[in-house]
Motif scaffolding. Structure first.
Motif, PDB file in Angstrom:
ATOM      1  N   SER A  41       0.093 -15.748  12.800  1.00  0.00           N
ATOM      2  CA  SER A  41       1.403 -15.277  13.266  1.00  0.00           C
ATOM      3  C   SER A  41       1.873 -14.011  12.553  1.00  0.00           C
ATOM      4  O   SER A  41       2.778 -13.322  13.023  1.00  0.00           O
ATOM      5  N   PHE A  42       1.252 -13.700  11.402  1.00  0.00           N
ATOM      6  CA  PHE A  42       1.619 -12.490  10.649  1.00  0.00           C
ATOM      7  C   PHE A  42       0.864 -11.300  11.244  1.00  0.00           C
ATOM      8  O   PHE A  42      -0.366 -11.277  11.255  1.00  0.00           O
ATOM      9  N   VAL A  43       1.593 -10.286  11.713  1.00  0.00           N
ATOM     10  CA  VAL A  43       0.965  -9.157  12.427  1.00  0.00           C
ATOM     11  C   VAL A  43       0.534  -8.031  11.493  1.00  0.00           C
ATOM     12  O   VAL A  43      -0.121  -7.086  11.919  1.00  0.00           O
ATOM     13  N   GLY A  44       0.873  -8.131  10.221  1.00  0.00           N
ATOM     14  CA  GLY A  44       0.493  -7.082   9.283  1.00  0.00           C
ATOM     15  C   GLY A  44       1.526  -5.964   9.223  1.00  0.00           C
ATOM     16  O   GLY A  44       2.365  -5.816  10.125  1.00  0.00           O
ATOM     17  N   ILE A  45       1.468  -5.164   8.171  1.00  0.00           N
ATOM     18  CA  ILE A  45       2.451  -4.084   7.984  1.00  0.00           C
ATOM     19  C   ILE A  45       1.788  -2.712   7.983  1.00  0.00           C
ATOM     20  O   ILE A  45       2.356  -1.724   7.517  1.00  0.00           O
ATOM     21  N   GLY A  46       0.554  -2.649   8.482  1.00  0.00           N
ATOM     22  CA  GLY A  46      -0.112  -1.359   8.640  1.00  0.00           C
ATOM     23  C   GLY A  46      -0.481  -0.700   7.324  1.00  0.00           C
ATOM     24  O   GLY A  46      -0.880  -1.364   6.363  1.00  0.00           O
ATOM     25  N   ILE A  47      -0.308   0.619   7.254  1.00  0.00           N
ATOM     26  CA  ILE A  47      -0.751   1.403   6.094  1.00  0.00           C
ATOM     27  C   ILE A  47      -0.071   0.969   4.796  1.00  0.00           C
ATOM     28  O   ILE A  47      -0.669   1.038   3.718  1.00  0.00           O
ATOM     29  N   ALA A  48       1.154   0.495   4.879  1.00  0.00           N
ATOM     30  CA  ALA A  48       1.855   0.007   3.683  1.00  0.00           C
ATOM     31  C   ALA A  48       1.122  -1.179   3.074  1.00  0.00           C
ATOM     32  O   ALA A  48       1.185  -1.413   1.858  1.00  0.00           O
ATOM     33  N   GLY A  49       0.405  -1.931   3.906  1.00  0.00           N
ATOM     34  CA  GLY A  49      -0.348  -3.083   3.410  1.00  0.00           C
ATOM     35  C   GLY A  49      -1.465  -2.683   2.464  1.00  0.00           C
ATOM     36  O   GLY A  49      -1.772  -3.417   1.518  1.00  0.00           O
ATOM     37  N   ALA A  50      -2.075  -1.528   2.714  1.00  0.00           N
ATOM     38  CA  ALA A  50      -3.132  -1.045   1.813  1.00  0.00           C
ATOM     39  C   ALA A  50      -2.564  -0.759   0.426  1.00  0.00           C
ATOM     40  O   ALA A  50      -3.176  -1.084  -0.597  1.00  0.00           O
ATOM     41  N   ALA A  51      -1.399  -0.129   0.405  1.00  0.00           N
ATOM     42  CA  ALA A  51      -0.753   0.178  -0.876  1.00  0.00           C
ATOM     43  C   ALA A  51      -0.343  -1.094  -1.605  1.00  0.00           C
ATOM     44  O   ALA A  51      -0.579  -1.244  -2.809  1.00  0.00           O
ATOM     45  N   LEU A  52       0.266  -2.038  -0.869  1.00  0.00           N
ATOM     46  CA  LEU A  52       0.714  -3.291  -1.487  1.00  0.00           C
ATOM     47  C   LEU A  52      -0.475  -4.112  -1.975  1.00  0.00           C
ATOM     48  O   LEU A  52      -0.410  -4.739  -3.045  1.00  0.00           O
ATOM     49  N   GLY A  53      -1.566  -4.091  -1.222  1.00  0.00           N
ATOM     50  CA  GLY A  53      -2.780  -4.785  -1.661  1.00  0.00           C
ATOM     51  C   GLY A  53      -3.300  -4.234  -2.974  1.00  0.00           C
ATOM     52  O   GLY A  53      -3.715  -4.989  -3.863  1.00  0.00           O
ATOM     53  N   SER A  54      -3.255  -2.907  -3.125  1.00  0.00           N
ATOM     54  CA  SER A  54      -3.692  -2.280  -4.378  1.00  0.00           C
ATOM     55  C   SER A  54      -2.765  -2.651  -5.527  1.00  0.00           C
ATOM     56  O   SER A  54      -3.223  -2.912  -6.645  1.00  0.00           O
ATOM     57  N   VAL A  55      -1.464  -2.681  -5.255  1.00  0.00           N
ATOM     58  CA  VAL A  55      -0.493  -3.048  -6.291  1.00  0.00           C
ATOM     59  C   VAL A  55      -0.747  -4.476  -6.770  1.00  0.00           C
ATOM     60  O   VAL A  55      -0.743  -4.750  -7.984  1.00  0.00           O
ATOM     61  N   ILE A  56      -0.979  -5.387  -5.840  1.00  0.00           N
ATOM     62  CA  ILE A  56      -1.239  -6.791  -6.203  1.00  0.00           C
ATOM     63  C   ILE A  56      -2.509  -6.900  -7.038  1.00  0.00           C
ATOM     64  O   ILE A  56      -2.530  -7.552  -8.095  1.00  0.00           O
ATOM     65  N   ALA A  57      -3.590  -6.248  -6.592  1.00  0.00           N
ATOM     66  CA  ALA A  57      -4.866  -6.332  -7.299  1.00  0.00           C
ATOM     67  C   ALA A  57      -4.770  -5.732  -8.699  1.00  0.00           C
ATOM     68  O   ALA A  57      -5.261  -6.312  -9.681  1.00  0.00           O
ATOM     69  N   LEU A  58      -4.124  -4.562  -8.812  1.00  0.00           N
ATOM     70  CA  LEU A  58      -4.006  -3.902 -10.120  1.00  0.00           C
ATOM     71  C   LEU A  58      -3.054  -4.654 -11.045  1.00  0.00           C
ATOM     72  O   LEU A  58      -3.217  -4.628 -12.264  1.00  0.00           O
ATOM     73  N   GLY A  59      -2.071  -5.334 -10.465  1.00  0.00           N
ATOM     74  CA  GLY A  59      -1.179  -6.172 -11.277  1.00  0.00           C
ATOM     75  C   GLY A  59      -1.931  -7.344 -11.878  1.00  0.00           C
ATOM     76  O   GLY A  59      -1.754  -7.686 -13.059  1.00  0.00           O
TER      77      GLY A  59
END
Length: 453
Positions: free
Chosen positions: A185-203
């Motif tokens: 049901s989650f459609v994704g947030i597009g290009i912002a998702g790439a940035a947020l994914g990097s923030v989560i991984a680096l955190g």
């Protein structure tokens, strides 16, 4: 002596290979984001490219500062004094986080002027804004992580940063994919998702590194001892490492100008450069890793007041670097034989351009390796300004004006144009070699003591 040389080489190889793999994995994280964003179209890719260029320059400066702190920390580790290690670590952290905070504020306050300066395509603005608004948080996370990695490297524990990258990459890939494209049901947030994914991984990587620091048993980090003479330590620490960050900016901006001038070439010649560059950059990491590990070992020796074998260790580092460079040169030769198979379907003109520059990029590792190890030796001796001066003069005063003249005025062939980049490295050799010999000959306990702040 042979046994001691063998131990020195084994120790450095043990440190060097994780450093090299780390560098390759760092490039891999950007490649993951690129692959995941690709289905969103050329506009999203262009937006990410513009936004990541801004952050990459800032992260590069932070990384350069951390590399400078690495030599300072290596000397502190060599001394065996927990107070000196703690103080140097906190100083490096304060300096790096200060720059990270400054960069974060600059992006926050001047985001739109920067976006409009770098792109005139208004259709990309929303995507650039979405990516930049989140990716800027990686500056703060990396500020802590890079100095922690510098301390692990200074202790010779280079596998811990490698482990942090190995489990960060799949987390980054999984989180970014889910956030970009969604699931269920989650459609994704597009290009912002790439940035947020990097923030989560680096955190997560930052937390892992800090936990490892807390429970490692090689050195004792004391918060109380860190604050004794901290102000003076920060001043001297910054004075030594800032030229390394400035050096990085000089080389990066110069590289950007090189790329801009390469773009003026015929399409086939420019395509040849684009094809071969990532492979050469990846191969070069192994030479750089050996040179960095040599600088760590030399800095540790300085910290422990062990100068008896300093000259012989430097000489051995140079010889081994030449050996590693020969292996990389051979790998470049093998690459030249298969590059057409890696990139099929292009014009014969492009393949002819690749063949014409092959002798130059095969030769380059031998020259670049010799330059790199001498630069690392000078930095280990605290002569960071000298390295900056040599790089600035050879690139900005000599090579770039000559490169522009050959490209724009003479409109020379790709061989002579690429030869200028080789010439730049050749010009550095006599200066690097002479200064390394001079400072090694002058180095004594008094000069070592000046570095033990």
């Amino acid at each position: 002596m042979r046994s001691k040389n063998s131990q020195y080489i084994k120790k450095n190889i043990k440190m060097a290979w994780p450093i090299a793999i780390n560098a390759l994995l760092m490039q891999g994280m950007l490649m993951i984001d690129t692959l995941l964003i690709s289905p969103l179209g050329e506009g999203a890719l262009a937006a990410m490219g513009i936004a990541s260029t801004i952050v990459a320059l800032m992260l590069g400066m932070q990384n350069a500062l951390a590399n400078g702190s690495q030599n300072v920390l290596s000397r502190a580790v060599g001394s065996g004094k927990s107070s000196l290690i703690s103080k140097s670590f906190l100083s490096g952290m304060i300096i790096n986080l200060s720059f990270a905070t400054l960069f974060f504020i600059l992006i926050t306050l001047f985001k739109w002027p920067i976006i409009k300066l770098l792109s005139h395509n208004v259709d990309l603005y929303d995507d650039i804004d979405a990516y930049l608004s989140l990716i800027k948080y990686t500056l703060l996370l990396t500020g802590i992580s890079q100095v922690s990695i510098a301390l692990f490297n200074a202790m010779g524990k280079t596998k811990i940063p490698l482990i942090s990258y190995l489990f960060t990459m799949p987390i980054n890939a999984a989180a970014s994919y889910y956030l970009i494209h969604g699931y269920g049901s989650f459609v994704g947030i597009g290009i912002a998702g790439a940035a947020l994914g990097s923030v989560i991984a680096l955190g997560i990587r930052m937390i892992f590194l800090l936990i490892c620091l807390k429970y490692q048993r090689t050195v004792i980090l004391s918060v109380k001892q860190s604050f004794i003479g901290l102000q003076q330590n920060i001043t001297l620490h910054f004075k030594e490492i800032f030229p390394i960050a400035a050096n990085m900016v000089v080389l990066t901006m110069g590289l950007a100008l090189y790329n801009a001038l390469y773009a003026q070439l015929p399409t086939e010649a420019y395509a040849a450069i684009v094809m071969i560059k990532p492979w050469l950059t990846a191969l070069a990491q192994f030479v750089v890793a050996w040179a960095v590990s040599s600088a760590i070992t030399i800095s540790q020796a300085i910290g422990s007041n062990n100068f008896d074998t300093l000259d012989s260790d430097v000489a051995l580092s140079i010889r081994v670097t030449v050996g590693v460079s020969m292996i990389i040169a051979f790998a470049s030769f093998m690459l030249s034989l298969v590059v057409e198979k890696i990139y099929p379907g292009h014009s014969q003109v492009t393949y002819d351009a690749l063949k014409s520059i092959a002798p130059l990029y095969i030769l380059m590792p031998l020259i670049q390796g010799y330059v790199t190890v001498h630069g690392q030796v000078l930095r280990a001796l605290g002569k960071t300004t000298a390295v900056f001066n040599i790089n600035f003069v050879t690139r900005w005063v000599i090579a770039l004006p000559l490169f522009a003249f050959v490209v724009l005025v003479l409109k020379a062939s790709i061989f002579w144009i690429y030869a200028i980049t080789v010439l730049e490295q050749i010009l550095k050799i006599p200066f690097m070699r002479r200064l390394a010999r001079k400072f090694l000959a002058e180095f004594d306990s008094k000069k070592a003591k000046e570095l033990m702040y």
